[in-house]
Design a protein around this motif. Sequence first.
Motif, PDB file in Angstrom:
ATOM      1  N   THR A 104     124.353 -92.119 -59.534  1.00 19.60           N
ATOM      2  CA  THR A 104     124.292 -91.906 -60.973  1.00 19.60           C
ATOM      3  C   THR A 104     125.238 -90.797 -61.395  1.00 19.60           C
ATOM      4  O   THR A 104     125.931 -90.918 -62.393  1.00 19.60           O
ATOM      5  CB  THR A 104     122.852 -91.582 -61.408  1.00 19.60           C
ATOM      6  N   LEU A 105     125.292 -89.723 -60.612  1.00 19.62           N
ATOM      7  CA  LEU A 105     126.207 -88.630 -60.925  1.00 19.62           C
ATOM      8  C   LEU A 105     127.652 -89.103 -60.818  1.00 19.62           C
ATOM      9  O   LEU A 105     128.468 -88.817 -61.692  1.00 19.62           O
ATOM     10  CB  LEU A 105     125.961 -87.437 -60.004  1.00 19.62           C
ATOM     11  N   ASN A 106     127.958 -89.852 -59.769  1.00 20.37           N
ATOM     12  CA  ASN A 106     129.320 -90.369 -59.623  1.00 20.37           C
ATOM     13  C   ASN A 106     129.689 -91.305 -60.770  1.00 20.37           C
ATOM     14  O   ASN A 106     130.811 -91.268 -61.266  1.00 20.37           O
ATOM     15  CB  ASN A 106     129.485 -91.075 -58.276  1.00 20.37           C
ATOM     16  N   GLU A 107     128.751 -92.137 -61.184  1.00 17.35           N
ATOM     17  CA  GLU A 107     129.007 -93.023 -62.322  1.00 17.35           C
ATOM     18  C   GLU A 107     129.257 -92.210 -63.585  1.00 17.35           C
ATOM     19  O   GLU A 107     130.174 -92.513 -64.350  1.00 17.35           O
ATOM     20  CB  GLU A 107     127.831 -93.974 -62.535  1.00 17.35           C
ATOM     21  N   ALA A 108     128.439 -91.194 -63.798  1.00 12.80           N
ATOM     22  CA  ALA A 108     128.603 -90.362 -64.990  1.00 12.80           C
ATOM     23  C   ALA A 108     129.950 -89.638 -64.976  1.00 12.80           C
ATOM     24  O   ALA A 108     130.616 -89.528 -66.006  1.00 12.80           O
ATOM     25  CB  ALA A 108     127.455 -89.353 -65.085  1.00 12.80           C
ATOM     26  N   ARG A 109     130.354 -89.174 -63.815  1.00 12.17           N
ATOM     27  CA  ARG A 109     131.677 -88.533 -63.703  1.00 12.17           C
ATOM     28  C   ARG A 109     132.782 -89.536 -64.024  1.00 12.17           C
ATOM     29  O   ARG A 109     133.697 -89.246 -64.782  1.00 12.17           O
ATOM     30  CB  ARG A 109     131.883 -87.994 -62.293  1.00 12.17           C
ATOM     31  N   ALA A 110     132.685 -90.721 -63.402  1.00 10.92           N
ATOM     32  CA  ALA A 110     133.721 -91.742 -63.582  1.00 10.92           C
ATOM     33  C   ALA A 110     133.797 -92.223 -65.028  1.00 10.92           C
ATOM     34  O   ALA A 110     134.884 -92.562 -65.519  1.00 10.92           O
ATOM     35  CB  ALA A 110     133.460 -92.923 -62.651  1.00 10.92           C
ATOM     36  N   GLN A 111     132.678 -92.226 -65.721  1.00 15.77           N
ATOM     37  CA  GLN A 111     132.635 -92.669 -67.109  1.00 15.77           C
ATOM     38  C   GLN A 111     132.990 -91.548 -68.088  1.00 15.77           C
ATOM     39  O   GLN A 111     132.998 -91.761 -69.305  1.00 15.77           O
ATOM     40  CB  GLN A 111     131.242 -93.212 -67.440  1.00 15.77           C
ATOM     41  N   GLY A 112     133.263 -90.366 -67.577  1.00 16.62           N
ATOM     42  CA  GLY A 112     133.614 -89.239 -68.440  1.00 16.62           C
ATOM     43  C   GLY A 112     132.444 -88.690 -69.227  1.00 16.62           C
ATOM     44  O   GLY A 112     132.624 -88.076 -70.274  1.00 16.62           O
ATOM     45  N   ARG A 113     131.248 -88.868 -68.712  1.00 12.98           N
ATOM     46  CA  ARG A 113     130.048 -88.401 -69.411  1.00 12.98           C
ATOM     47  C   ARG A 113     129.689 -86.968 -69.059  1.00 12.98           C
ATOM     48  O   ARG A 113     129.047 -86.267 -69.846  1.00 12.98           O
ATOM     49  CB  ARG A 113     128.873 -89.314 -69.078  1.00 12.98           C
ATOM     50  N   VAL A 114     130.053 -86.518 -67.857  1.00 12.06           N
ATOM     51  CA  VAL A 114     129.767 -85.155 -67.407  1.00 12.06           C
ATOM     52  C   VAL A 114     131.009 -84.591 -66.732  1.00 12.06           C
ATOM     53  O   VAL A 114     131.906 -85.332 -66.319  1.00 12.06           O
ATOM     54  CB  VAL A 114     128.585 -85.095 -66.409  1.00 12.06           C
ATOM     55  N   GLY A 115     131.023 -83.292 -66.606  1.00 11.92           N
ATOM     56  CA  GLY A 115     132.111 -82.637 -65.889  1.00 11.92           C
ATOM     57  C   GLY A 115     131.611 -81.408 -65.174  1.00 11.92           C
ATOM     58  O   GLY A 115     130.536 -80.872 -65.486  1.00 11.92           O
ATOM     59  N   GLU A 116     132.389 -80.976 -64.209  1.00 14.41           N
ATOM     60  CA  GLU A 116     132.059 -79.774 -63.449  1.00 14.41           C
ATOM     61  C   GLU A 116     132.529 -78.535 -64.204  1.00 14.41           C
ATOM     62  O   GLU A 116     133.511 -78.573 -64.940  1.00 14.41           O
ATOM     63  CB  GLU A 116     132.709 -79.811 -62.068  1.00 14.41           C
ATOM     64  N   THR A 117     131.820 -77.441 -63.977  1.00 12.75           N
ATOM     65  CA  THR A 117     132.198 -76.164 -64.579  1.00 12.75           C
ATOM     66  C   THR A 117     132.309 -75.108 -63.483  1.00 12.75           C
ATOM     67  O   THR A 117     131.750 -75.268 -62.399  1.00 12.75           O
ATOM     68  CB  THR A 117     131.153 -75.694 -65.616  1.00 12.75           C
ATOM     69  N   LEU A 118     132.996 -74.032 -63.778  1.00 10.69           N
ATOM     70  CA  LEU A 118     133.150 -72.945 -62.820  1.00 10.69           C
ATOM     71  C   LEU A 118     131.844 -72.180 -62.594  1.00 10.69           C
ATOM     72  O   LEU A 118     131.745 -71.400 -61.653  1.00 10.69           O
ATOM     73  CB  LEU A 118     134.258 -71.996 -63.275  1.00 10.69           C
ATOM     74  N   SER A 119     130.852 -72.446 -63.417  1.00  9.38           N
ATOM     75  CA  SER A 119     129.555 -71.782 -63.252  1.00  9.38           C
ATOM     76  C   SER A 119     128.744 -72.378 -62.108  1.00  9.38           C
ATOM     77  O   SER A 119     127.723 -71.830 -61.713  1.00  9.38           O
ATOM     78  CB  SER A 119     128.741 -71.891 -64.546  1.00  9.38           C
ATOM     79  N   GLY A 120     129.181 -73.552 -61.598  1.00  4.90           N
ATOM     80  CA  GLY A 120     128.446 -74.210 -60.528  1.00  4.90           C
ATOM     81  C   GLY A 120     127.522 -75.306 -61.013  1.00  4.90           C
ATOM     82  O   GLY A 120     126.834 -75.947 -60.226  1.00  4.90           O
ATOM     83  N   TYR A 121     127.493 -75.519 -62.295  1.00  3.62           N
ATOM     84  CA  TYR A 121     126.624 -76.526 -62.890  1.00  3.62           C
ATOM     85  C   TYR A 121     127.456 -77.554 -63.637  1.00  3.62           C
ATOM     86  O   TYR A 121     128.547 -77.249 -64.108  1.00  3.62           O
ATOM     87  CB  TYR A 121     125.622 -75.863 -63.845  1.00  3.62           C
ATOM     88  N   ILE A 122     126.924 -78.782 -63.731  1.00  2.00           N
ATOM     89  CA  ILE A 122     127.615 -79.780 -64.538  1.00  2.00           C
ATOM     90  C   ILE A 122     127.236 -79.563 -65.994  1.00  2.00           C
ATOM     91  O   ILE A 122     126.212 -78.945 -66.296  1.00  2.00           O
ATOM     92  CB  ILE A 122     127.297 -81.231 -64.101  1.00  2.00           C
TER      93      ILE A 122
END
Length: 106
Positions: free
Chosen positions: A22-40
């Motif tokens: 689910t996380l990989n799908e969300a990344r691939a769909q541009g729904r979430v992104g990584e941050t330098l804080s360590g959290y999506i």
Amino acid sequence: MKRTLALLLLALGMNVQAATLTLNEARAQGRVGETLSGYIAPVRQDAETLALVKQINTARAESYQQLADSNNLPVDDVAKMAGQKLVSRAQPGEYVKGINGRWLKK
């Protein structure tokens, strides 16, 4: 320090294993992104994305706390180390949040 980072990345994988697809799908769909804080963080604000962000970040926070406790480090330092690794490992086409707070597509 290398051992700590290796343990951190292993723990992240273990704690979110059930949600990895689910996380990989969300990344691939541009729904979430990584941050330098360590959290999506959500790129899109729909309910499904926000629920996933909460679930993943809760698991990450638990992992970061365990690693911080076992290595006698501040939890914020552990999270930031993970954030740097996760941002650098983002795949082409995935979003990361830059130090300026803006989303960048790798």
